[in-house]
Design a protein around this motif. Structure first.
Motif, PDB file in Angstrom:
ATOM      1  N   PHE A   1       0.887  -0.749  -0.324  1.00  0.00           N
ATOM      2  CA  PHE A   1      -0.018   0.465   0.031  1.00  0.00           C
ATOM      3  C   PHE A   1       1.255   1.002   0.125  1.00  0.00           C
ATOM      4  O   PHE A   1       2.129   1.580   0.398  1.00  0.00           O
ATOM      5  CB  PHE A   1      -1.387   0.104   1.192  1.00  0.00           C
ATOM      6  CG  PHE A   1      -1.814   1.008   1.800  1.00  0.00           C
ATOM      7  CD1 PHE A   1      -2.873   1.561   1.106  1.00  0.00           C
ATOM      8  CD2 PHE A   1      -1.494   1.936   2.342  1.00  0.00           C
ATOM      9  CE1 PHE A   1      -3.301   3.122   0.694  1.00  0.00           C
ATOM     10  CE2 PHE A   1      -2.161   3.294   2.496  1.00  0.00           C
ATOM     11  CZ  PHE A   1      -2.955   3.351   1.925  1.00  0.00           C
ATOM     12  N   THR A   2       0.143   2.194  -0.803  1.00  0.00           N
ATOM     13  CA  THR A   2       1.437   3.454  -0.601  1.00  0.00           C
ATOM     14  C   THR A   2       0.143   4.632  -0.682  1.00  0.00           C
ATOM     15  O   THR A   2      -0.727   4.449  -1.299  1.00  0.00           O
ATOM     16  CB  THR A   2       1.972   4.045  -1.652  1.00  0.00           C
ATOM     17  OG1 THR A   2       2.616   5.089  -1.953  1.00  0.00           O
ATOM     18  CG2 THR A   2       1.014   3.199  -3.284  1.00  0.00           C
ATOM     19  N   GLY A   3       0.593   5.455   0.610  1.00  0.00           N
ATOM     20  CA  GLY A   3      -0.641   6.560   0.841  1.00  0.00           C
ATOM     21  C   GLY A   3       0.402   8.157   1.868  1.00  0.00           C
ATOM     22  O   GLY A   3       1.971   8.147   1.035  1.00  0.00           O
ATOM     23  N   ALA A   4       0.251   8.030   3.060  1.00  0.00           N
ATOM     24  CA  ALA A   4       0.292   9.104   3.324  1.00  0.00           C
ATOM     25  C   ALA A   4       1.613   9.338   3.526  1.00  0.00           C
ATOM     26  O   ALA A   4       3.023  10.443   3.325  1.00  0.00           O
ATOM     27  CB  ALA A   4      -0.296  10.089   4.222  1.00  0.00           C
TER      28      ALA A   4
ATOM     29  N   GLY B   1      -8.937  -4.077   4.411  1.00  0.00           N
ATOM     30  CA  GLY B   1      -8.581  -5.533   5.613  1.00  0.00           C
ATOM     31  C   GLY B   1      -7.051  -5.614   6.189  1.00  0.00           C
ATOM     32  O   GLY B   1      -6.566  -6.774   6.017  1.00  0.00           O
ATOM     33  N   LEU B   2      -6.862  -4.768   5.703  1.00  0.00           N
ATOM     34  CA  LEU B   2      -5.537  -4.683   6.195  1.00  0.00           C
ATOM     35  C   LEU B   2      -4.990  -3.850   7.822  1.00  0.00           C
ATOM     36  O   LEU B   2      -6.011  -3.751   8.414  1.00  0.00           O
ATOM     37  CB  LEU B   2      -4.219  -4.736   4.917  1.00  0.00           C
ATOM     38  CG  LEU B   2      -4.185  -5.107   4.317  1.00  0.00           C
ATOM     39  CD1 LEU B   2      -3.296  -4.477   3.058  1.00  0.00           C
ATOM     40  CD2 LEU B   2      -4.302  -6.614   4.140  1.00  0.00           C
ATOM     41  N   GLU B   3      -3.966  -4.618   8.444  1.00  0.00           N
ATOM     42  CA  GLU B   3      -3.006  -3.471   9.560  1.00  0.00           C
ATOM     43  C   GLU B   3      -1.479  -2.723   9.202  1.00  0.00           C
ATOM     44  O   GLU B   3      -0.801  -3.660   8.459  1.00  0.00           O
ATOM     45  CB  GLU B   3      -3.497  -4.792  10.748  1.00  0.00           C
ATOM     46  CG  GLU B   3      -2.858  -5.593  10.860  1.00  0.00           C
ATOM     47  CD  GLU B   3      -3.635  -6.406  12.252  1.00  0.00           C
ATOM     48  OE1 GLU B   3      -2.309  -6.694  12.847  1.00  0.00           O
ATOM     49  OE2 GLU B   3      -4.951  -6.725  12.076  1.00  0.00           O
ATOM     50  N   VAL B   4      -1.385  -2.499   9.877  1.00  0.00           N
ATOM     51  CA  VAL B   4       0.105  -1.847   9.790  1.00  0.00           C
ATOM     52  C   VAL B   4       1.163  -2.855   9.597  1.00  0.00           C
ATOM     53  O   VAL B   4       2.350  -2.827   9.163  1.00  0.00           O
ATOM     54  CB  VAL B   4       0.225  -0.820  11.443  1.00  0.00           C
ATOM     55  CG1 VAL B   4       1.652  -0.658  11.654  1.00  0.00           C
ATOM     56  CG2 VAL B   4      -0.110   0.326  11.155  1.00  0.00           C
ATOM     57  N   ASP B   5       1.097  -4.358  10.237  1.00  0.00           N
ATOM     58  CA  ASP B   5       2.319  -4.911  10.266  1.00  0.00           C
ATOM     59  C   ASP B   5       2.697  -5.929   9.073  1.00  0.00           C
ATOM     60  O   ASP B   5       3.352  -6.586   8.944  1.00  0.00           O
ATOM     61  CB  ASP B   5       1.594  -6.314  11.644  1.00  0.00           C
ATOM     62  CG  ASP B   5       2.441  -5.743  12.988  1.00  0.00           C
ATOM     63  OD1 ASP B   5       3.560  -5.194  12.833  1.00  0.00           O
ATOM     64  OD2 ASP B   5       1.709  -5.833  13.700  1.00  0.00           O
ATOM     65  N   HIS B   6       0.505  -5.510   8.101  1.00  0.00           N
ATOM     66  CA  HIS B   6       1.299  -6.152   7.204  1.00  0.00           C
ATOM     67  C   HIS B   6       1.788  -5.613   5.842  1.00  0.00           C
ATOM     68  O   HIS B   6       2.599  -5.771   4.515  1.00  0.00           O
ATOM     69  CB  HIS B   6      -0.659  -6.738   6.492  1.00  0.00           C
ATOM     70  CG  HIS B   6      -0.948  -7.612   6.872  1.00  0.00           C
ATOM     71  ND1 HIS B   6      -2.319  -7.063   7.536  1.00  0.00           N
ATOM     72  CD2 HIS B   6      -0.468  -8.671   7.309  1.00  0.00           C
ATOM     73  CE1 HIS B   6      -2.957  -7.843   8.641  1.00  0.00           C
ATOM     74  NE2 HIS B   6      -1.986  -8.840   8.330  1.00  0.00           N
ATOM     75  N   ILE B   7       1.976  -4.590   6.705  1.00  0.00           N
ATOM     76  CA  ILE B   7       3.344  -3.071   5.367  1.00  0.00           C
ATOM     77  C   ILE B   7       3.711  -3.005   5.809  1.00  0.00           C
ATOM     78  O   ILE B   7       3.795  -1.977   6.930  1.00  0.00           O
ATOM     79  CB  ILE B   7       1.454  -1.862   5.187  1.00  0.00           C
ATOM     80  CG1 ILE B   7       0.668  -2.801   4.596  1.00  0.00           C
ATOM     81  CG2 ILE B   7       1.972  -0.900   4.427  1.00  0.00           C
ATOM     82  CD1 ILE B   7      -0.517  -1.942   5.010  1.00  0.00           C
ATOM     83  N   PRO B   8       5.565  -3.536   5.488  1.00  0.00           N
ATOM     84  CA  PRO B   8       6.312  -3.077   6.255  1.00  0.00           C
ATOM     85  C   PRO B   8       6.791  -1.583   6.155  1.00  0.00           C
ATOM     86  O   PRO B   8       7.592  -0.946   7.759  1.00  0.00           O
ATOM     87  CB  PRO B   8       7.491  -3.738   4.905  1.00  0.00           C
ATOM     88  CG  PRO B   8       6.722  -5.161   4.870  1.00  0.00           C
ATOM     89  CD  PRO B   8       5.608  -3.896   4.676  1.00  0.00           C
TER      90      PRO B   8
END
Length: 294
Positions: A164-167, A251-258
């Motif tokens: 995911f790419t965001g802020a 459906g994701l959380e922070v730990d799913h996105i390094p």
């Protein structure tokens, strides 16, 4: 401003300018109003996502009409407005930023609304001291340090390498031109790259984040995915809290996105969804049904 991490979610299903302005202004009221951030005479840099020469309808970039709405709001408040970024994906040794500004429609928006384009590849750099295990200094785009206020305008997108790419990740555009490839090489893993991103936030903290999620990108983002009509605008002073809420919607959380996990560990903001207050048109992150991950 309270210490509670607050994320505004506004429902908005159109890029029609009056509606976008209305929704963003209502969202800003939840954070103390525009007057808590801007005063007449200030120079405000809008840091867009202009990853490559793409049209707004691809959902690969911050939509030009979204940028127009915020530009108009700020101009009405007596601000000087800059619209800036540096594109990725060098072609024949040149970053395509100038072409991206034209194809995105942002150059036209700037002309029509009385804003100024800042091509970070041409505006000069400021060296910042950074200490992480990969680098000890970076050169970042000078306009980010010359503006009185920087507003980060990320796009809601998947990312085939980073999920995911965001802020949080959008600040990478403060690295001009071909230098981006160097940092990808120095920090090849998503976790290592997360430390580079966190260092940019620490070198130039950004005061306000307004995410264009009216159309989002699903599947193989950040450029090859497909358009998902998400109909959301997210606003926060905390980039990590904003992204934490955004990924909860898919459906994701922070730990799913390094990159986000590193941002949390480095204290960039609130990464625990239970400690974030959602306000605006929602009191909790709404689920985006059928949203395809990379």
């Amino acid at each position: 401003m309270s210490d509670v991490a607050k994320v505004v979610i506004q429902e908005c299903d159109t890029y029609q300018i009056k509606q976008v302005m209305k929704k963003i202004n209502a969202g800003m009221d939840c954070l103390g109003g525009w007057e808590a951030f801007v005063k007449p005479g200030m120079t405000v840099l809008l840091k867009v996502n202009l990853i490559s020469p793409k049209t707004p309808d691809t959902a690969a970039i911050t939509h030009s009409e979204f940028v127009r709405a915020i530009t108009r709001i700020l101009k009405q408040r007596g601000c000087t407005v800059w619209i800036g970024d540096s594109s990725g994906g060098a072609i024949a040794g040149t970053a395509p930023t100038a072409r991206s500004f034209v194809i995105s429609g942002l150059e036209r928006v700037a002309e029509e609304e009385g804003a100024e384009i800042k091509n970070f590849d041409r505006e000069g750099v400021e060296r910042v001291e950074i200490k992480n295990r990969h680098i000890d200094g970076m050169h970042l785009a000078k306009p980010a340090f010359e503006a009185d206020l920087v507003i980060n305008l990320p796009k809601f997108k998947t990312h085939s390498a980073a999920v995911f790419t965001g802020a949080v990740k959008n600040v990478f555009g403060l690295v001009p031109g071909l230098k981006k490839a160097d940092y990808h090489r120095i920090a090849p893993s998503p976790t290592a790259f997360g430390h580079v991103i966190a260092s940019i936030h620490k070198a130039r903290p950004i005061d306000l984040h307004i995410m264009d999620g009216i159309t989002a990108m699903e599947g193989e983002g950040p450029t090859a995915g497909t358009v998902y009509q998400a109909n959301k605008i997210l606003i926060s002073t905390d980039p990590l809290a904003l992204d934490t809420v955004a990924v909860a919607m898919i459906g994701l959380e922070v730990d799913h996105i390094p990159i986000l996990a590193v941002a949390r560990d480095e204290g960039l903001g609130e990464g625990d969804i239970d400690k974030i207050t959602v306000v605006g048109d929602y009191q909790a992150p709404p689920k985006l049904d059928g949203f395809r991950l990379p």
